[in-house]
Design an enzyme around this catalytic site. Structure first.
Site, short mmCIF file in Angstrom:
data_model
loop_
_atom_site.label_atom_id
_atom_site.label_comp_id
_atom_site.label_asym_id
_atom_site.label_seq_id
_atom_site.Cartn_x
_atom_site.Cartn_y
_atom_site.Cartn_z
N ASP A 1 12.91 35.00 25.42
CA ASP A 1 13.74 34.31 24.43
C ASP A 1 15.17 34.34 24.97
O ASP A 1 15.47 34.94 26.01
CB ASP A 1 13.61 34.94 23.04
C1 BGC Z 1 15.25 31.46 19.37
C2 BGC Z 1 14.08 30.69 19.90
C3 BGC Z 1 14.54 29.37 20.46
C4 BGC Z 1 15.58 29.63 21.52
C5 BGC Z 1 16.07 28.37 22.21
C6 BGC Z 1 16.40 31.52 20.34
O1 BGC Z 1 17.55 32.00 19.74
O2 BGC Z 1 14.84 32.75 18.99
O3 BGC Z 1 13.10 30.53 18.91
O4 BGC Z 1 13.46 28.62 20.95
O5 BGC Z 1 16.69 30.27 20.92
O6 BGC Z 1 16.88 27.61 21.41
#
Ligand code: BGC
Length: 737
Positions: free
Chosen positions: A262
């Site tokens: 993530d």
């Molecule tokens: C989130 C993800 C997301 C990623 C990209 C993160 O902060 O937890 O779910 O896909 O950002 O935007």
């Protein structure tokens, strides 16, 4: 080279990999956010040197094409970028939030929504979506509850698989598909106290029986990628968990796509207290099996050196790069898919809007109705009030990246267009937005209510109050909404309350003031027309709750598949807080697992949802009273529409394994069907239950189906009482079947 590990790689992966330098292989493992306004020289250089494999949030079409062009035409090997985007519940056409999609109990509808989203997003130049999210949660304080499919592993698994199929289509290389991403692996929804990013403390059994099944379903549906979670589980950050990523995901489940971290979750392992510094974090993430790093730079900063010092084997880098290249080949990035295609997502097509309305129609849950709904289209004068009555933005919900307010039809606009000139609509929001404490608009809203025959009150939460980083400790209607509702109720005009929110809110008191309550979640671009159709009876509501609604925050977690305990409250008559005499003698005799002040029942149970017609269940039958392991038992029920309107019902089947080597939940959903019946029509609804699916992980962490007594219920929600029993007989080789 450890290419023997996965024999199913695309045939061109091995050759390409053999021509890559270590630095280029590491480059494939690096994902960075797109630049705004122009492309900095440093980024151009990195692309030319093959040091970046993927980008996300590239929103300007010209920049997107140019980035891809540099990667393909100016780098030594010309490996295309895989460009990702959070297409969570729609691209330009915004569908109901995922929690609402789960409330449809119609995985096919969710698959169709994902298909439409993939078409729109791929035409805009995206190759990969960071969806579906499938984190089970039992805590509505957690803002990300909006993004998942609720509390139940069975329901969530069907939706997870359906959305993967919708995004990826039947052939990933077809240019209108997106690679899907099962996220967040794993246990993210078990964050302590519902605080986003907080630690999860989960037994291995609970993890495997409740939190992992949707991920397994996504892997079985061939999901291309998996994203690690931000949280730790039992002291190990998910992003550094060899147990989760290597043992379970790769070895046990045979996942062959790639794993992405993530956003900076590798670097965050230092904050967790699991890694010394970025270098240590890069080492632990690669060893755990994170193939691609999102946004932080520990891989580009340290992996070369870690290989040079032999702290990690180059084979691990080969594996990671191979996983990524394989998906790039499968996506058609080296051939079938047009590469320099990027555009601002275009206006929704008619078909997309129809699907959005269809999903919204099925997702909205009727929680209360004293008979006022459906409203007659002949109603003379209607007051439409509340901060969410005419807001084209907030109804789109969290993670709306590419949806536009100009496409939204608000509830007010939809009601006007449905009723036409003959009905007088009085509108006053009363408040500008849901959190507002400004009461200066109240008088006008109250005046409208006073003059009308009925009030439709659109309350709820703005989009930003749920989703990532937006956990709440209080789950009331925010701002001054409850006061406005009180003042409107004081006029005596009956109220239809429509709640639009990203999570279950605590609405017991608000519901008491209303003649009817519809829960509309954040319903998306076409939420308004769907709500109007339901309010005026063009269709009957048919959504069912995918999550238990608590009476009070202090009751959380409250979920239907809880344990019975040694003192279950159901059979006892319980003394409530005001019943005990003052200076009572301390005694707990006859008491049970519950609260003194609110008892043990939720506000609304899992699976609950009313209809405008009346569905009656009778004649529950089982094909046998005893069953052998490995066999299938048939259960049937007679469902009759004894009301006056054609409508759909979600028939639900729950099972309890009464005694286990580990105690089992009081009920578990094992099947459901959506059935449409005309007034007076009836049907025998049949379920086939494979006994092999009635098991759980025992204390030795084996999946077992234990013999003994099982109870089974079929009905319209998780508290329905039509019940039967069967016995599963023991045989020696039972668990092998
Ligand atoms: C989130 C993800 C997301 C990623 C990209 C993160 O902060 O937890 O779910 O896909 O950002 O935007």
């Amino acid at each position: 080279m450890t290419m023997g590990r996965n024999k199913n790689f695309h045939p061109r992966v091995e050759d390409l990999l053999s021509r890559m330098t270590l630095r280029e292989k590491i480059g494939q493992m690096v994902q960075v956010a797109g630049p705004k306004g122009g492309i900095p020289d440093a980024l151009r250089r990195q692309l030319r040197e093959g040091r970046i494999g993927s980008m996300l949030n590239v929103t300007e079409p010209a920049i997107s094409c140019e980035l891809q062009r540099i990667a393909v035409e100016e780098s030594r090997l010309g490996i295309p970028l895989i460009i990702g985007r959070d297409v969570i519940h729609g691209c330009r056409t915004i569908f109901p939030i995922p929690l609402a999609l789960a409330a449809t109990w119609d995985p096919q509808a969710a698959e169709t929504c994902a298909r439409v989203a993939a078409r729109e997003a791929s035409a805009a130049g995206f190759h990969w979506t960071f969806a579906p999210m499938m984190d089970i949660t039992r805590d509505p304080r957690w803002g990300r509850i909006a993004e998942g499919f609720g509390e139940d592993p069975y329901l969530a698994s069907l939706f997870a698989a359906a959305m993967v199929r919708g995004f990826q289509g039947s052939d990933l290389s077809s240019p209108d598909t997106l690679a899907a991403c099962a996220k967040h692996f794993a246990g993210y929804g078990a964050a302590e106290g519902g605080r986003d990013y907080d630690a999860a403390v989960l037994s291995e059994n609970l993890l495997r029986d409740v939190y992992l099944p949707p991920f397994k379903a996504a892997v079985d549906a061939n999901v291309a990628t998996v994203m690690t979670a931000f949280n730790e589980i039992n002291g190990v950050p998910a992003t550094g968990s060899i147990h989760l990523l290597r043992k379970i995901l790769r070895e046990e489940w045979g996942f062959s796509g790639f794993v992405v971290s993530d956003w900076k979750s590798i670097e965050e392992m230092v904050n967790h207290g699991f890694c010394e510094d970025g270098r240590d974090a890069a080492r632990k993430a690669v060893q755990a099996g994170v193939d691609m790093e999102m946004q932080s730079s520990t891989y580009s900063d340290h992996l070369e050196d870690l290989v040079a010092t032999e702290e990690i084997r180059e084979g691990l880098i080969d594996d990671a790069a191979a996983h990524i290249l394989d998906i790039k080949f499968r996506l058609g990035l080296f051939g079938e898919r047009p590469l320099y295609r990027a555009a601002v997502p275009g206006q929704p097509e008619r078909e997309a809007l129809l699907q959005a309305k269809n999903a919204a129609l099925r997702s909205i849950v009727l929680l209360k109705n004293n008979g006022i709904l459906p409203l007659s289209p002949e109603t003379r004068r209607i007051a439409v009030v509340g901060p969410l009555a005419d807001d084209p933005y907030e109804v789109l919900g969290t993670w709306n990246r590419d949806g536009r307010t100009e496409d939204t039809i608000t509830p007010l606009a939809a009601i006007r267009s449905l009723l036409g000139e003959k009905t007088e609509i009085l509108h006053a929001g009363g408040m500008k937005y849901s959190r507002s404490r400004d009461t200066t608009g109240f008088a006008q809203a109250v005046q409208c209510a006073r003059e009308a025959d009925v009030v439709i009150f659109f309350a709820g939460e703005e989009a930003i109050l749920s989703g990532e980083g937006h956990s709440r400790a209080y789950l009331n209607l925010p701002g001054a909404q409850e006061t406005l509702l009180d003042e409107v109720a004081a006029t005596g005009t009956p109220i239809v309350l429509v709640v639009l929110a990203g999570r279950p809110l605590i609405i017991g008191k608000a519901a008491e003031k209303a003649a009817a309550v519809l829960y509309g979640w954040h319903p998306g671009t076409m939420g308004g027309p769907a709500l109007a159709d339901l309010i005026f009876g063009v269709e009957s509501p048919s959504g069912k709750l995918p999550i238990t609604f608590p009476k009070a925050e202090g009751q959380i977690p409250v979920y239907y598949a809880h344990k019975n305990t040694g003192r279950p409250p159901e059979k006892l008559s319980l003394t409530m807080i005001d019943d005990s005499p003052v200076r009572a003698y301390q005694s707990s005799l006859g008491d049970a697992a519950r609260y003194l002040d609110i008892g043990y029942q939720p506000q609304y149970p899992f699976g609950y949802g009313l209809s405008y017609t009346k569905f009656e269940y009778s004649d529950l039958r089982l094909s046998a009273g005893t069953v052998l392991p490995g066999d299938t038992i048939q259960a049937s029920v007679r469902l009759a529409n004894s009301g006056t309107m054609e409508a759909e019902e979600v028939v639900q089947l729950y099972v309890r394994d009464v005694t286990g080597s580990l105690t089992r939940p009081v009920k578990e959903l094992k099947g459901f069907q959506r059935i449409r019946l005309k007034p007076g029509e009836e049907r025998i609804v049949r379920f086939y239950i494979e006994t092999g699916k009635l098991g759980f992980h025992n204390s030795a962490m084996q999946y077992v189906v234990e013999p003994g007594r099982f109870t089974l219920w079929i009905g319209g929600d998780s508290q329905s009482s039509l019940m039967a029993e069967f016995h599963l007989l023991p045989t020696r080789d039972m668990n092998k079947r």
